[in-house]
Design a protein around this motif. Sequence first.
Motif, PDB file in Angstrom:
ATOM      1  N   LYS A  48       0.829  -1.190   0.000  1.00  0.00           N
ATOM      2  CA  LYS A  48       0.000   0.000   0.000  1.00  0.00           C
ATOM      3  C   LYS A  48       0.873   1.253   0.000  1.00  0.00           C
ATOM      4  CE  LYS A  48      -4.279  -1.569   0.158  1.00  0.00           C
ATOM      5  NZ  LYS A  48      -5.046  -1.540   1.418  1.00  0.00           N
ATOM      6  N   ILE A  49       0.449   2.233  -0.779  1.00  0.00           N
ATOM      7  CA  ILE A  49       1.125   3.528  -0.840  1.00  0.00           C
ATOM      8  C   ILE A  49       0.579   4.425   0.271  1.00  0.00           C
ATOM      9  CG2 ILE A  49       1.549   5.592  -2.235  1.00  0.00           C
ATOM     10  CD1 ILE A  49       1.072   3.791  -4.720  1.00  0.00           C
ATOM     11  N   VAL A  50       1.447   4.850   1.162  1.00  0.00           N
ATOM     12  CA  VAL A  50       1.036   5.799   2.205  1.00  0.00           C
ATOM     13  C   VAL A  50       0.925   7.191   1.605  1.00  0.00           C
ATOM     14  CG1 VAL A  50       1.680   6.871   4.401  1.00  0.00           C
ATOM     15  CG2 VAL A  50       2.102   4.427   4.019  1.00  0.00           C
TER      16      VAL A  50
ATOM     17  N   VAL B  78       6.412  21.180 -18.514  1.00  0.00           N
ATOM     18  CA  VAL B  78       4.969  21.254 -18.774  1.00  0.00           C
ATOM     19  C   VAL B  78       4.344  22.571 -18.333  1.00  0.00           C
ATOM     20  CG1 VAL B  78       4.662  18.750 -18.657  1.00  0.00           C
ATOM     21  CG2 VAL B  78       4.391  20.121 -16.571  1.00  0.00           C
ATOM     22  N   ALA B  79       5.055  23.389 -17.572  1.00  0.00           N
ATOM     23  CA  ALA B  79       4.446  24.602 -17.021  1.00  0.00           C
ATOM     24  C   ALA B  79       5.504  25.669 -16.766  1.00  0.00           C
ATOM     25  CB  ALA B  79       3.690  24.278 -15.731  1.00  0.00           C
ATOM     26  N   HIS B  80       5.039  26.838 -16.413  1.00  0.00           N
ATOM     27  CA  HIS B  80       5.873  28.005 -16.126  1.00  0.00           C
ATOM     28  C   HIS B  80       6.625  27.852 -14.810  1.00  0.00           C
ATOM     29  CE1 HIS B  80       6.507  32.434 -15.387  1.00  0.00           C
ATOM     30  NE2 HIS B  80       6.622  32.443 -16.691  1.00  0.00           N
ATOM     31  N   LYS B  81       6.315  26.810 -14.055  1.00  0.00           N
ATOM     32  CA  LYS B  81       6.949  26.509 -12.768  1.00  0.00           C
ATOM     33  C   LYS B  81       6.989  24.989 -12.610  1.00  0.00           C
ATOM     34  CE  LYS B  81       4.394  26.824  -9.016  1.00  0.00           C
ATOM     35  NZ  LYS B  81       3.568  27.379  -7.929  1.00  0.00           N
ATOM     36  N   PRO B  82       7.753  24.480 -11.655  1.00  0.00           N
ATOM     37  CA  PRO B  82       7.661  23.051 -11.377  1.00  0.00           C
ATOM     38  C   PRO B  82       6.208  22.676 -11.076  1.00  0.00           C
ATOM     39  CG  PRO B  82       9.530  24.015 -10.226  1.00  0.00           C
ATOM     40  CD  PRO B  82       8.747  25.166 -10.792  1.00  0.00           C
ATOM     41  N   TRP B  83       5.700  21.674 -11.783  1.00  0.00           N
ATOM     42  CA  TRP B  83       4.284  21.335 -11.696  1.00  0.00           C
ATOM     43  C   TRP B  83       4.094  20.160 -10.751  1.00  0.00           C
ATOM     44  CZ3 TRP B  83       0.091  23.914 -13.112  1.00  0.00           C
ATOM     45  CH2 TRP B  83      -1.137  23.247 -13.104  1.00  0.00           C
ATOM     46  N   ARG B  84       3.482  20.425  -9.607  1.00  0.00           N
ATOM     47  CA  ARG B  84       3.201  19.364  -8.644  1.00  0.00           C
ATOM     48  C   ARG B  84       1.959  18.612  -9.094  1.00  0.00           C
ATOM     49  NH1 ARG B  84       4.813  18.908  -3.135  1.00  0.00           N
ATOM     50  NH2 ARG B  84       4.102  16.848  -2.456  1.00  0.00           N
ATOM     51  N   ALA B  85       2.094  17.322  -9.314  1.00  0.00           N
ATOM     52  CA  ALA B  85       1.005  16.499  -9.839  1.00  0.00           C
ATOM     53  C   ALA B  85       0.094  16.064  -8.699  1.00  0.00           C
ATOM     54  CB  ALA B  85       1.568  15.298 -10.593  1.00  0.00           C
ATOM     55  N   LEU B  86      -0.661  16.989  -8.174  1.00  0.00           N
ATOM     56  CA  LEU B  86      -1.458  16.744  -6.970  1.00  0.00           C
ATOM     57  C   LEU B  86      -2.590  15.752  -7.192  1.00  0.00           C
ATOM     58  CD1 LEU B  86      -1.635  20.388  -5.569  1.00  0.00           C
ATOM     59  CD2 LEU B  86      -0.168  18.507  -4.802  1.00  0.00           C
ATOM     60  N   LYS B  87      -3.197  15.778  -8.373  1.00  0.00           N
ATOM     61  CA  LYS B  87      -4.293  14.833  -8.628  1.00  0.00           C
ATOM     62  C   LYS B  87      -3.778  13.403  -8.669  1.00  0.00           C
ATOM     63  CE  LYS B  87      -7.590  17.912 -10.853  1.00  0.00           C
ATOM     64  NZ  LYS B  87      -8.452  18.162 -12.037  1.00  0.00           N
ATOM     65  N   ALA B  88      -2.627  13.212  -9.258  1.00  0.00           N
ATOM     66  CA  ALA B  88      -2.027  11.876  -9.283  1.00  0.00           C
ATOM     67  C   ALA B  88      -1.649  11.438  -7.871  1.00  0.00           C
ATOM     68  CB  ALA B  88      -0.803  11.869 -10.190  1.00  0.00           C
ATOM     69  N   GLU B  89      -1.088  12.343  -7.091  1.00  0.00           N
ATOM     70  CA  GLU B  89      -0.712  12.024  -5.715  1.00  0.00           C
ATOM     71  C   GLU B  89      -1.938  11.621  -4.899  1.00  0.00           C
ATOM     72  OE1 GLU B  89       3.067  15.130  -5.308  1.00  0.00           O
ATOM     73  OE2 GLU B  89       1.357  15.292  -3.957  1.00  0.00           O
ATOM     74  N   GLN B  90      -3.005  12.412  -5.025  1.00  0.00           N
ATOM     75  CA  GLN B  90      -4.218  12.139  -4.244  1.00  0.00           C
ATOM     76  C   GLN B  90      -4.835  10.803  -4.642  1.00  0.00           C
ATOM     77  OE1 GLN B  90      -6.470  15.661  -5.147  1.00  0.00           O
ATOM     78  NE2 GLN B  90      -5.156  16.976  -3.880  1.00  0.00           N
ATOM     79  N   PHE B  91      -4.807  10.470  -5.913  1.00  0.00           N
ATOM     80  CA  PHE B  91      -5.365   9.201  -6.353  1.00  0.00           C
ATOM     81  C   PHE B  91      -4.608   8.027  -5.751  1.00  0.00           C
ATOM     82  CE2 PHE B  91      -5.365   5.508  -9.092  1.00  0.00           C
ATOM     83  CZ  PHE B  91      -6.716   5.284  -9.271  1.00  0.00           C
ATOM     84  N   LEU B  92      -3.283   8.130  -5.667  1.00  0.00           N
ATOM     85  CA  LEU B  92      -2.464   6.996  -5.232  1.00  0.00           C
ATOM     86  C   LEU B  92      -2.479   6.766  -3.723  1.00  0.00           C
ATOM     87  CD1 LEU B  92       0.635   7.463  -7.555  1.00  0.00           C
ATOM     88  CD2 LEU B  92      -1.061   5.618  -7.670  1.00  0.00           C
ATOM     89  N   ALA B  93      -2.814   7.786  -2.943  1.00  0.00           N
ATOM     90  CA  ALA B  93      -2.762   7.643  -1.486  1.00  0.00           C
ATOM     91  C   ALA B  93      -3.682   6.520  -1.014  1.00  0.00           C
ATOM     92  CB  ALA B  93      -3.159   8.952  -0.815  1.00  0.00           C
TER      93      ALA B  93
END
Length: 336
Positions: free
Chosen positions: A260-262, A271-286
């Motif tokens: 299990k992924i904690v 992909v963006a004007h700044k480092p892009w934090r992939a929050l939707k992917a992170e939230q899905f995997l938790a």
Amino acid sequence: MRPFTYSRANDPASATKELAGNPNAKFLAGGTNLIDLMKEDVERPSAIVDISGLRLTEIKPIAAGFAKGGLSIGGLGKNTDAANHPLIRQNYPLLTQAILAGASGQIRNMATNGGNLLQRTRCPYFYEVAMPCNKREPGSGCGALEGVNRLHAIFGASEKCVAVYPSDMAIALAALDAIVKVKNASGQERSISFTDFHRLPGDTPERDTNLAHGELITSIDLPPNKFADKSYYLKVRDRASYAFALISVAAGLEMGSGNKIVQARIAMGGVAHKPWRALKAEQFLAGKEATAENFKRAADAEMADAKPLEHNKFKVELGNRSIVLALQMAMNGGKA
């Protein structure tokens, strides 16, 4: 290159005061980006304040505060020294991988950690002074919107700017939840979370960061993490070396029992004007199992909001596949 005055700072206080007193002054550290921009007539400082001799190079454990148990990296330390430091290699291998994926050995020997965060876009319309560019000359327009935009943003862009941020090091720092410590001309210090350090273009694409003029990066603080052995930096580019990312992904997985992924940490570059934090992917995997199917669904969730331009539609599929591969490599401890 246009004429400018030159001075060498002896301490952070004098450096910040001198810069704050002149809105057209710039700090010079490694110079690996600023000098190039001055030669191209993109940057036109009237004064240069050389901070390369300041003693802000130490890498040391953090004993107190938010990042207790983490590591402090001097803002004027060299990229090479950061990448090869034993504490970074052991506890933050993601950062080592990202730094070594960038530029060349010679440039990493000169470039500073703080300067790496402040490097400007490599958008060809920004570098070509004969072309319109709102980042270089606000109000002039964005040549990339209707031009050749293969390398440009698919997240967070605006009608004013579609440029992407170039650093590899910063993508890893975004995934690591780094804190940027800065000091101003009054001697006041403040901490900026990495997600708030860089800006999306909005209506002010000329502003790359939320630093105030005259503020000096003194250190970059890394909080402790629990995914050092399950992290990976993936960089996809047109050639194997000395090229900026088409897509990059910094991925870390904190694992619990039963596969299990904690918690997942994912940041993207190219992909963006700044480092892009992939929050939707992170939230899905938790809380989910670390499986190929879940990695694919997480990537789908993140890339669903991509808004490609005419020539960079390939980045959507490439980003999807890159997230999946980076997560798989992280899960395998960096092994294919």
